[in-house]
Scaffold this active site. Structure first.
Site, PDB file in Angstrom:
ATOM      1  CE  LYS A 191      36.292  43.588  36.434  1.00 58.93           C
ATOM      2  NZ  LYS A 191      36.758  43.272  37.791  1.00 58.93           N
ATOM      3  CB  THR A 248      33.150  42.507  39.435  1.00 59.91           C
ATOM      4  OG1 THR A 248      34.120  41.793  38.673  1.00 59.91           O
ATOM      5  CG2 THR A 248      33.854  43.625  40.169  1.00 59.91           C
TER       6      THR A 248
END
Length: 347
Positions: A191, A248
């Protein structure tokens, strides 16, 4: 219970706070004597968490032995590049009753190993009770403010995961277990690559449409590689996959987003890293995953485009044009990945 936390950055300090709130005896190790003194005397960790007051019950030290001796639970919160060295230093202090928890997110360039694999390799013949990974959508700044947070813990045995779940669980910090160690580690590491791309997108001013596309197709890339490595595709729909990806990619707390944003506005990578002064795991992970995808022949166009920007001098607008100009594809691959059907190598 005494718990040793190795790494006094933002995430190590945040997790120490959770453990201290649960009445554990927390000893936090830092390489720097002045940082240990700041934490113990001023109750602050200004470089990593400005404005946050470190709980009185957390004791910091720059003595590795003092931190890890006489404990059966050790939490590693160090950058991926420091994992091997740290485990080597731990060897004289650990045994078959030791639980090693890691909360780092990355893949090692050169070997393409996940962090738990790096730990196992450095342990060699040394036996520990269990290795457990903690991952999920969790910014340190919000954890320290006791804002509601949920994460996942995973190990090769359910019993080990449940023990760590109990250590961390409280009213503000909810912990789930997941038996898919590969998927949890891959989701947490990859990610960061997509967050770099999202930050770059925002720096270029491309807007929300492109951001949504990058996140969605980024999730497909993460799942594609994860499935190839043996992960359960459903893991990537959970906290350590989609959840971590969302947090994120959409928050300015994210170092990877901030680094990508600066790249998108024209900064050079070296200047970005120097200005931030903290580890940006997505850069190193992009290199490692580029190597791994090539070796496994898994198509990862977003990762490839970011690799070209980071390491081959390609300009961000050129990389975006490269992605938009790819040959026509069918989106059904994403559904087939999560349903466990079809060819996971389809691009």
């Amino acid at each position: 219970m005494k718990i040793a936390v190795i790494g006094a950055g933002s995430w190590g300090t945040a997790l120490s706070t959770v453990l201290a709130d649960n009445n554990h005896d927390v000893v936090l190790w830092t390489r720097r004597e002045e940082q240990a003194r700041e934490i113990n005397e001023e109750r602050s960790n200004y470089k990593y968490l400005p404005g946050f007051t470190v709980p009185e019950s957390i004791r910091a030290t720059d003595s590795f032995a003092e931190c890890v001796e006489n404990t059966h639970v050790i939490l590693l919160v160090v950058p991926t590049k420091a994992i091997r060295e740290t485990v080597q230093r731990l060897l004289p202090f650990i045994g078959e009753d030791t639980t090693l928890i890691h909360a780092s997110k990355g893949i090692e360039p050169g070997t393409s190993k996940r962090i738990s694999e790096m730990i196992e390799e450095e342990l060699g013949d040394k036996k520990v009770q269990s290795i457990v990974v903690l991952s999920g959508p969790s910014h340190a700044e919000e954890v320290c403010k006791r804002k509601p947070t949920t994460v996942t813990v995973s190990s090769e045995t359910e019993e080990a995961a449940e023990r760590v779940q109990e250590l961390f669980m409280n009213e503000q910090f909810r912990v789930y277990t997941n038996h898919d160690l590969i998927g949890v580690e891959i989701g947490g590491a990859l990610k960061n690559i997509i967050a770099l791309g999202i930050g770059m997108n925002d720096g270029l001013g491309y807007g929300d449409n492109a951001k949504a596309a990058l996140m969605t197709r980024g999730l497909a890339e993460i799942a594609r590689l994860g499935v190839k490595l043996g992960a359960n595709p459903l893991t990537f729909k959970g906290l350590s996959g989609l959840g971590d990806l969302i947090v994120t990619c959409t928050s300015q707390h994210s170092r990877n987003w901030r680094a990508g944003f600066k790249l998108g506005t024209g900064y050079e990578l070296e200047d970005v890293l120097e200005e931030m002064g903290m580890v940006v795991e997505g850069v190193r992970t992009t290199k490692a995953v580029h190597e791994l995808a090539k070796r496994l022949q898994v198509d990862m166009p977003i990762t490839e485009a970011l690799y070209d920007v980071l390491f081959n001098g390609k300009k961000p607008p050129e990389a975006a044009k490269q992605l938009m100009g790819r040959v026509r594809k069918n989106e059904e691959e994403l559904a087939s990945l999560f349903l466990g059907t079809g060819d996971s190598d389809r691009s």
